[in-house]
Write a protein that holds these residues in place. Sequence first.
Motif, PDB file in Angstrom:
ATOM      1  N   SER A 101       6.965  -8.622 -61.871  1.00  0.00           N
ATOM      2  CA  SER A 101       8.727  -8.958 -61.274  1.00  0.00           C
ATOM      3  C   SER A 101       8.602 -10.159 -60.148  1.00  0.00           C
ATOM      4  O   SER A 101       9.488 -10.830 -60.311  1.00  0.00           O
ATOM      5  CB  SER A 101       9.422  -7.868 -60.987  1.00  0.00           C
ATOM      6  OG  SER A 101       9.024  -7.323 -59.631  1.00  0.00           O
ATOM      7  N   ILE A 102       7.585 -10.115 -59.438  1.00  0.00           N
ATOM      8  CA  ILE A 102       7.867 -11.227 -58.525  1.00  0.00           C
ATOM      9  C   ILE A 102       7.246 -12.364 -59.370  1.00  0.00           C
ATOM     10  O   ILE A 102       7.931 -13.618 -58.996  1.00  0.00           O
ATOM     11  CB  ILE A 102       6.607 -10.952 -57.356  1.00  0.00           C
ATOM     12  CG1 ILE A 102       7.035  -9.791 -56.437  1.00  0.00           C
ATOM     13  CG2 ILE A 102       6.331 -12.107 -56.710  1.00  0.00           C
ATOM     14  CD1 ILE A 102       5.889  -9.231 -55.512  1.00  0.00           C
ATOM     15  N   ASP A 106      11.095 -13.652 -60.042  1.00  0.00           N
ATOM     16  CA  ASP A 106      11.181 -13.995 -58.460  1.00  0.00           C
ATOM     17  C   ASP A 106      11.963 -13.094 -57.691  1.00  0.00           C
ATOM     18  O   ASP A 106      12.671 -13.405 -57.156  1.00  0.00           O
ATOM     19  CB  ASP A 106      11.885 -15.239 -58.426  1.00  0.00           C
ATOM     20  CG  ASP A 106      10.780 -16.674 -58.423  1.00  0.00           C
ATOM     21  OD1 ASP A 106       9.652 -16.414 -58.009  1.00  0.00           O
ATOM     22  OD2 ASP A 106      11.252 -17.916 -58.660  1.00  0.00           O
ATOM     23  N   ASN A 107      11.853 -11.798 -58.135  1.00  0.00           N
ATOM     24  CA  ASN A 107      12.682 -10.632 -57.745  1.00  0.00           C
ATOM     25  C   ASN A 107      11.788  -9.295 -57.844  1.00  0.00           C
ATOM     26  O   ASN A 107      10.918  -9.101 -58.850  1.00  0.00           O
ATOM     27  CB  ASN A 107      13.905 -10.540 -58.890  1.00  0.00           C
ATOM     28  CG  ASN A 107      14.940  -9.755 -57.919  1.00  0.00           C
ATOM     29  OD1 ASN A 107      14.829  -9.206 -56.980  1.00  0.00           O
ATOM     30  ND2 ASN A 107      16.159  -9.655 -58.539  1.00  0.00           N
ATOM     31  N   TRP A 111      10.392  -4.106 -51.966  1.00  0.00           N
ATOM     32  CA  TRP A 111       9.032  -4.658 -51.530  1.00  0.00           C
ATOM     33  C   TRP A 111       8.014  -3.737 -51.454  1.00  0.00           C
ATOM     34  O   TRP A 111       6.791  -3.769 -51.778  1.00  0.00           O
ATOM     35  CB  TRP A 111       9.160  -5.404 -50.174  1.00  0.00           C
ATOM     36  CG  TRP A 111       9.239  -4.260 -49.106  1.00  0.00           C
ATOM     37  CD1 TRP A 111      10.618  -3.952 -48.750  1.00  0.00           C
ATOM     38  CD2 TRP A 111       8.302  -3.634 -48.157  1.00  0.00           C
ATOM     39  NE1 TRP A 111      10.278  -3.074 -47.597  1.00  0.00           N
ATOM     40  CE2 TRP A 111       9.100  -2.808 -47.410  1.00  0.00           C
ATOM     41  CE3 TRP A 111       7.047  -3.451 -48.476  1.00  0.00           C
ATOM     42  CZ2 TRP A 111       8.483  -1.641 -46.693  1.00  0.00           C
ATOM     43  CZ3 TRP A 111       6.345  -2.619 -47.692  1.00  0.00           C
ATOM     44  CH2 TRP A 111       7.127  -1.798 -46.932  1.00  0.00           C
TER      45      TRP A 111
END
Length: 158
Positions: A101-102, A106-107, A111
């Motif tokens: 997803s990162i 970019d999300n 975290w």
Amino acid sequence: MIPISLRILLLLASLSGAMAVAIGAMGAHSLPKQLEARGLSESEVEKKVHQCELGTRYQMVHALAILVIVLTGHALRSRAATIAAILMLLGTVGFAGGLYSIVFADNIIHWSIVPLGGSLFILGWISLAISSFLRNDSSLAVSQHSPSLTTSSRNTPQ
């Protein structure tokens, strides 16, 4: 016959391995160009490609580990081994899924999903280690005297 719960684990582990190969191929061949087209710097592209490689590596290792647990019959004999496989599968969703997803969106939902997935991996391996010391701790254990497991019982007159 393999119980449905283990067949589902086998299915999910197999699909996870296939996904790891597909995402890894995309990460190696088209991802850098896609990231550059989005305007990311060279260092950002390298970081995201590394994150993708890390996700696919851990996903594949754990897909294979789950396959070994199920296909060797260890999960039939040990509830702890079944729990290990489930923890590894959930760890894949958290760890690799969080990294993907990162990389691709970019999300990330939160975290902590990536370290939580890593923690589930660790707990899975610990559960597998514990299973090596437990003996037939599962209600799924198959009796050694089951007629379905021996061919001689079919030929023996009764």
